[in-house]
Design an enzyme around this catalytic site. Structure first.
Site, PDB file in Angstrom:
ATOM      1  N   ARG A   1      15.381  -1.632  -6.762  1.00 34.37           N
ATOM      2  CA  ARG A   1      13.962  -1.842  -7.046  1.00 34.37           C
ATOM      3  C   ARG A   1      13.712  -1.923  -8.539  1.00 34.37           C
ATOM      4  NH1 ARG A   1      10.792  -0.334  -2.871  1.00 34.37           N
ATOM      5  NH2 ARG A   1       9.359  -1.695  -3.929  1.00 34.37           N
TER       6      ARG A   1
ATOM      7  N   LYS B   1       2.214   6.934   4.160  1.00 33.31           N
ATOM      8  CA  LYS B   1       1.701   5.562   4.078  1.00 33.31           C
ATOM      9  C   LYS B   1       1.270   5.040   5.439  1.00 33.31           C
ATOM     10  CE  LYS B   1       5.115   4.714   0.439  1.00 33.31           C
ATOM     11  NZ  LYS B   1       6.304   3.951   0.032  1.00 33.31           N
TER      12      LYS B   1
ATOM     13  N   PRO C   1       0.798  -1.174   0.000  1.00 36.09           N
ATOM     14  CA  PRO C   1       0.000   0.000   0.000  1.00 36.09           C
ATOM     15  C   PRO C   1       0.860   1.266   0.000  1.00 36.09           C
ATOM     16  CG  PRO C   1      -0.866  -1.622   1.543  1.00 36.09           C
ATOM     17  CD  PRO C   1       0.170  -2.235   0.701  1.00 36.09           C
ATOM     18  N   GLU C   2       0.708   2.035  -1.015  1.00 40.66           N
ATOM     19  CA  GLU C   2       1.325   3.359  -1.057  1.00 40.66           C
ATOM     20  C   GLU C   2       0.236   4.361  -0.668  1.00 40.66           C
ATOM     21  OE1 GLU C   2       3.414   3.950  -4.794  1.00 40.66           O
ATOM     22  OE2 GLU C   2       3.645   1.802  -5.056  1.00 40.66           O
TER      23      GLU C   2
END
Length: 262
Positions: free
Chosen positions: A252, A54, A2-3
């Site tokens: 990433r 967040k 979840p961002e």
DNA sequence: ACCTAAACCTGGGCGC
DNA sequence: TGCGCCCAGGTTTAGG
């Protein structure tokens, strides 16, 4: 996790559903997931739900708060059915319950007195206090690839891998471009694109390519609208004739169109 | 101050 | 079927 858009989706729903409820009991099934003393929370009423980047914050009637970070795989589901990944269960006195699932056990729920002990490490939120002037100052002060800066929670808070990739695509900026080399005009465009992808993410009720679920256990739809994220090898949506490439940046996965984002 | 890799964890997907 | 490897939306820490 979840961002920002996923956490905002939960905040909007929780504000409607749990404010006013009294916490009757808390079952902690995985000790790592709950930090603090549950006795300070039991019997207290929920008076509000806030979001900082967040982090979800549930404010209680005794001036304490529950700070929740879902990290990679956390879920909060109202009246969900507990299973092997259920870590914490909040029972309310009206019979409803809120379950916290977290497959990877990276997430946490903390009992805190002053939420600033957590939020003072965060930079400005792109949908709240981040101004163009401040964004410009942040970008000009770093030689790092712009994508890493967008994801640096101490500089700009709430943006994760999905929305950083998609915002850079919309702004036609290469993720590897050094932040301080971005031209003034492109800085304004990038901030607008960042806000657009975040707002659209909220509109679609979050991205559920992986674990994210809303408070009802439903998937969001943002993954049906990704521009470049997780679209390696697919055609660029601008019909430029190129295909989406994947590279690694700061450890990433990073997705971009080599033609549109030169 | 910069970067990279590893760590925290579990499980899905893929190649063999 | 099964094994081993790589990958995952986040963040922190250790080392060069």
């Amino acid at each position: 996790m979840p961002e920002l858009p996923e956490v905002e989706t939960l905040r909007l729903q929780l504000s409607q559903l749990i404010v006013g409820k009294k916490i009757k009991s808390i079952d902690i099934l995985t000790t790592k997931s709950f930090i603090g003393n549950k006795r300070q929370v039991i019997g207290k009423k929920i008076i509000g739900v806030r979001r900082f980047a967040k982090i979800l914050v549930i404010d209680l009637s005794n001036s304490l708060s529950l700070a929740i970070h879902l990290k990679m795989s956390g879920q909060l589901i109202l009246n969900g059915i507990p299973h092997k990944h259920t870590r914490v269960i909040f029972q309310f006195s009206d019979g409803n319950k809120l379950i916290f699932n977290d497959q990877r056990i990276f997430g946490w729920i903390k009992v805190v007195g002053d939420i600033r002990s957590i939020t003072n490490k965060l930079g400005p939120d792109p949908l709240k206090e981040l101004t163009i002037a401040r964004f410009s100052t942040i970008l000009k002060s770093s030689k790092k690839p712009v994508k890493l800066l967008l994801m640096d929670q101490g500089k700009i808070a709430g943006v994760g891998n999905i929305y950083a990739n998609d915002a850079l695509f919309l702004a036609k900026i290469n993720p590897k471009r050094k932040a301080n080399e971005i031209k003034e005009g492109s800085i304004a465009i990038l901030l607008n694109c960042l806000r657009k992808v975040l707002k659209d993410g909220i509109k679609w009720k979050g991205a559920s390519k992986n674990h994210f679920r809303d408070i009802y256990g439903q998937k969001g739809k943002a993954q049906e609208h990704f521009y470049v994220y997780a679209r390696t090898g697919e055609k660029c949506i601008n019909n430029c004739g190129s295909v989406i490439q994947k590279i690694t940046l700061g450890g990433r996965g990073t997705f971009f169109c080599p033609k549109c984002q030169s």
